[in-house]
Design a protein around this motif. Sequence first.
Motif, PDB file in Angstrom:
ATOM      1  N   UNK A   1     -47.570 -26.790  -0.046  1.00 40.62           N
ATOM      2  CA  UNK A   1     -47.759 -28.236  -0.186  1.00 40.62           C
ATOM      3  C   UNK A   1     -46.407 -28.952  -0.206  1.00 40.62           C
ATOM      4  N   UNK A   2     -46.411 -30.177   0.297  1.00 41.67           N
ATOM      5  CA  UNK A   2     -45.150 -30.902   0.476  1.00 41.67           C
ATOM      6  C   UNK A   2     -44.443 -31.194  -0.843  1.00 41.67           C
ATOM      7  N   UNK A   3     -45.190 -31.257  -1.948  1.00 39.29           N
ATOM      8  CA  UNK A   3     -44.522 -31.547  -3.223  1.00 39.29           C
ATOM      9  C   UNK A   3     -43.669 -30.367  -3.700  1.00 39.29           C
ATOM     10  N   UNK A   4     -43.824 -29.217  -3.044  1.00 39.78           N
ATOM     11  CA  UNK A   4     -42.990 -28.062  -3.401  1.00 39.78           C
ATOM     12  C   UNK A   4     -41.995 -27.712  -2.286  1.00 39.78           C
ATOM     13  N   UNK A   5     -41.818 -28.633  -1.338  1.00 40.92           N
ATOM     14  CA  UNK A   5     -40.757 -28.523  -0.336  1.00 40.92           C
ATOM     15  C   UNK A   5     -39.687 -29.534  -0.736  1.00 40.92           C
TER      16      UNK A   5
END
Length: 871
Positions: free
Chosen positions: A153-157
Motif C-alpha cells: 500500500x502507498x502509505x508504506x512506500x
Amino acid sequence: MKSQDIRSKFLNFFEEKKHSIVPSAPMVLKDDPTLMFVNSGMAPFKEYFLGNAQPKNNRISDSQKCLRVSGKHNDLEEVGYDTYHHTLFEMLGNWSFGDYFKKEAIAWAWELLTEVYGIDEEILYVTVFEGSDDADNLPMDTEAYDFWKQYITEDRILKGNKKDNFWEMGEQGPCGPCSEIHVDIRSAEEKAKVSGKDLINKDHPQVVEIWNLVFMQYNRKANGSLENLPDKHIDTGMGFERLCMVLQGVQSNYDTDVFTPLIREIETITKKKYGKLEEVDVAIRVIADHVRAVAFSIADGQLPSNNGAGYVIRRILRRAVRYGFTFLGKKEAFIYRLVDILSKKMGEAFPELKAQKQLIENVIKEEEQSFLRTLDQGLVLLNRIVEETKGDTISGEKAFELYDTYGFPIDLTALILGEKKLKLDEKGFDAELQKQKNRSRAASEMSTDDWTVLFDDEEEEFVGYDTLEAHVKLTRYRKVVSKKDGEMYQLVFNITPFYPEGGGQVGDKGYLEDAHGDVIYILDTKKENNVIIHFAKNLPKHIEETFKAVVDSKQRYRTECNHTATHLLHQALREVLGIHVEQKGSAVHSKYLRFDFSHFSKLTIEELRDVENFVNARISGKLPLIEKRNIPKEEAIADGAISLFGEKYGDTVRAIRFGQSIELCGGTHVKNTADIWHFKIISEGAVAAGIRRIEAITNDAVKDFYFENNRAYFEMKDLLNNAKEPVKALQNLQEENTNLKKQIESLLKDKAKSIKGALKSELQEINGIQFLAKKIDLDAGGIKDVAFELGSQFDNLFLLFGTEQNGKALLSCYISKELVASRALNAGQVVRELGKYIQGGGGGQPFFATAGGKNPDGIDEALKEAKKYVS
C-alpha cells in the motif's frame, strides 16, 4: 528457521531464477586501490559494473563476507553498543549485469520475503528516491514507486533523500537510486504509540533496513557530473544477520543462532552472564562480533600487523581484548578458544574456517598475549604519568603518546583515571589525534582525473607470457596527482607485454618508443579492477600513434628466476616439513624473494640445508616449464595443482608445472629451472604464530653473495695473519677476549669498592638528606652498583653521579625509596630536567634513573643544579 536454512533458501531461490551461485570472494582486496576490504556485496564485481570484464552469466547470486571498519563505511565504534551493527557481516545479494532491471528486482524481492520466508507484509516498509534539486537535479524514481504499488500500500512506500536512497560506489564510478526494504518488529503496543514510518532510518533497533535494491544507471565523473551508463545493472544487498533476527522472532541480531553459540561459550569462559548488566553485555557482543572478523580475515590470508589491512585486523582484535580485560576481568588470552565454536557453526558454508582453524587459533592467541603484555606495560607508564602530574588533570598530549606509541586504549586510560579521581584533558587528546589524522590524510592525498578514451577496445590483451616487445596503441589515459609520487599518468593499451603486479610478483618496468624516436619510461605496472595500468611520469607526445612497448628484460628475467624458485621452495617445504605447509604470502622482486608459510617451529640447520638442497636439485634437473592456460579450475585441481587461500580465481585458470610442482599462478616464469642457476636461503624467522618466513636469492644475486663472502673470508684471514685454520684462530681470540673481560670486570668491581668508601665520607647532610653530586670515573654498570650499595646503607640518600664515556655524557640519579614517598622526589624527573645541561634526556624509575647527552662539558653545571632539589 535456522541460519543455515535461511542462507540456503536465498541461494536456492535465485538459482531457480537462472542466477549462477558463486562462492564468497576473499574479504581482502588485491587489485583495487580504493578499498582495503570488501565492504559490500558488489565490491568483487566492480570490474563488471565498470565494463572492464564480462561475467560468464549476467545473473549472479551469493552470500558475501563483508568488513566495514575503514573508510566511508566504518561501523567499528557502534559495534556492541547497538544490536544490529557488525564489523564482519554476510551480505546476501543478487546481481544483474545489463540483464533484468527494476521490475524483476522488486518483484523477486517481494516474493522471497513474503512467500518463501513468510514475512508478514504488514511489518514491511519500502523507500524510493525522492529526487534532488542540487547540482545533479535528479528526478524522483517514479518507475520504482509504480512497481512497488503493485505489492504494498502507498502509505508504506516512503520517499527518501539522496543520503538514504542514492547509492554511490565512491567519489567516482557507477551509481544510482535505490529502494530500501525496512522491517518493523516492535510489539503491537509500541506500534500503536508510534507509526513505523516515523522510525525509518532513525537508528531504531527494531525498525531496521534489511535489504537494499540498487538500480545502477549512472556514472559519476571526476568533475562530479553524472552520465548515463551504457547498460543498466542491479545490485542488491540483504543483511543476513538482520534477516535471521526477523525470521527467528528475536529482538537482536545477537539473539540469533548466528551469535548465541559464541555468547554461551564466552559466558562459560568468563563466568559472566549475558543479559544481566549492560557493560558486560556490550563487552560480550564486542567479542562475539570481533572474533568472527579476525578469524575470517586470517583465513583469507590477512594476518594482524602494524600497517595497512593488517593494522585494521590488529585493531579489531585489540578492541575485543580490552573489552574482555576491562569489563569481563580476563587478564589472560581466551578469545582464541572461540574459534572452535565458530568453525563448527560456519565451517560448512565457509570451509576456509575449518581448513585454517589451527592457524587462526595460534595467531589470535599470540596477538592476545602480546597485547595483554602491552596493557601491563601501559598501566606502569600511566601510573608514572599520574605520579609526575601536578594537579588533577592528565594532559591530552601525554595520553595521546600512551595511545599512539604504546597502543594503550584511550577509553581504558579515562576509566583508570576516573577510578583515581583524576580527569583527562579530552580536548588536548582530540587535538593530537586530529593532527595525526591530518598528517596521514596529507600523506595519502590523491586526485584522479576521468579517463580520456581514445578508442574503445573490448578487452585488453596481455601478451607478456610470450614476448617482451609489442607494438601497442594507447586506448585511454588519465592523470593522477599524489603527495607521494607527484604528477603521474596512467596508461592503458590495446595489448601489453608488461606484467602487472600480482600474486606477489612486482610489476614490470620498461619503455615506450614512438616512430619519432621519443621515449617514455614505464615506471610500474599494476592491475586495477581487471585493467592493466602502466605508470609514467609523462604523457607520450603523439598519443594516437603506434608505440613499441619494451619490457626491461634483465629485471623480468631475474624476477622470473625468483618466482619459479618460490614454487620449488613451496614444494621443498612440503616435502621436508610435511604437507601441512601452505603458502601464506610471497614477494617476488628482481633482487630477492620472500616466502611466508604455515609451520609451528623454527627450522633447524639440517632442515634448511635439506630445503636448499631440494630446490637446487630441481634446478640441476633442468625441469622444463609446462604451462596450461585458460583451463577449468576443477581440471587443474584434479591434476594436483595447489590453490591458495585468500586468492580470487576465475572459472578458468593458468597452471604452472615444474616436475612434480604444480600451482595455479598468473605470474611469469623461466622456461627451464636451469635458468635459475642456484638458490640460496638468506634468512628464516617468525612472522606470526604458526607463520614462518624465508628470504632467499637466485642467479646473479647468489653470485654476488658468494663473491662478497669470499672477499670477507680472505680479509678475515689476513687479519688473523693468514692462519691455516681461521675458525680455530677466531675461537682462540673469543676465549682470550672472554678471559680479559672477566679480569676487567673484577678490576672494575675492586675500583668501585674503593670509590664507594671514598664517596661515603663525602656525603653532606642537607635538610635531613644525605646528599652527594659528583663526577666519577666508572661506567654505567659500575655507577649503578655503587649507588645501590650506598643506598642499602642509608634510607635518606640522594645521589647524582656524572661520567664521560666515548665523548658522551651520562647522568645517574639515585633516591632512597623512603625519600620518594615522603618528600615527593623523583629520580626520573630529576634527570629529565638536568639532561638539558648535557644536551640530552632520559628517564627511569622514581628511585633510579639515567640521562645521556652529547655535551660532557655540561656535567659540572648539572651537578651544581642538583643541590637545589634538597635545599
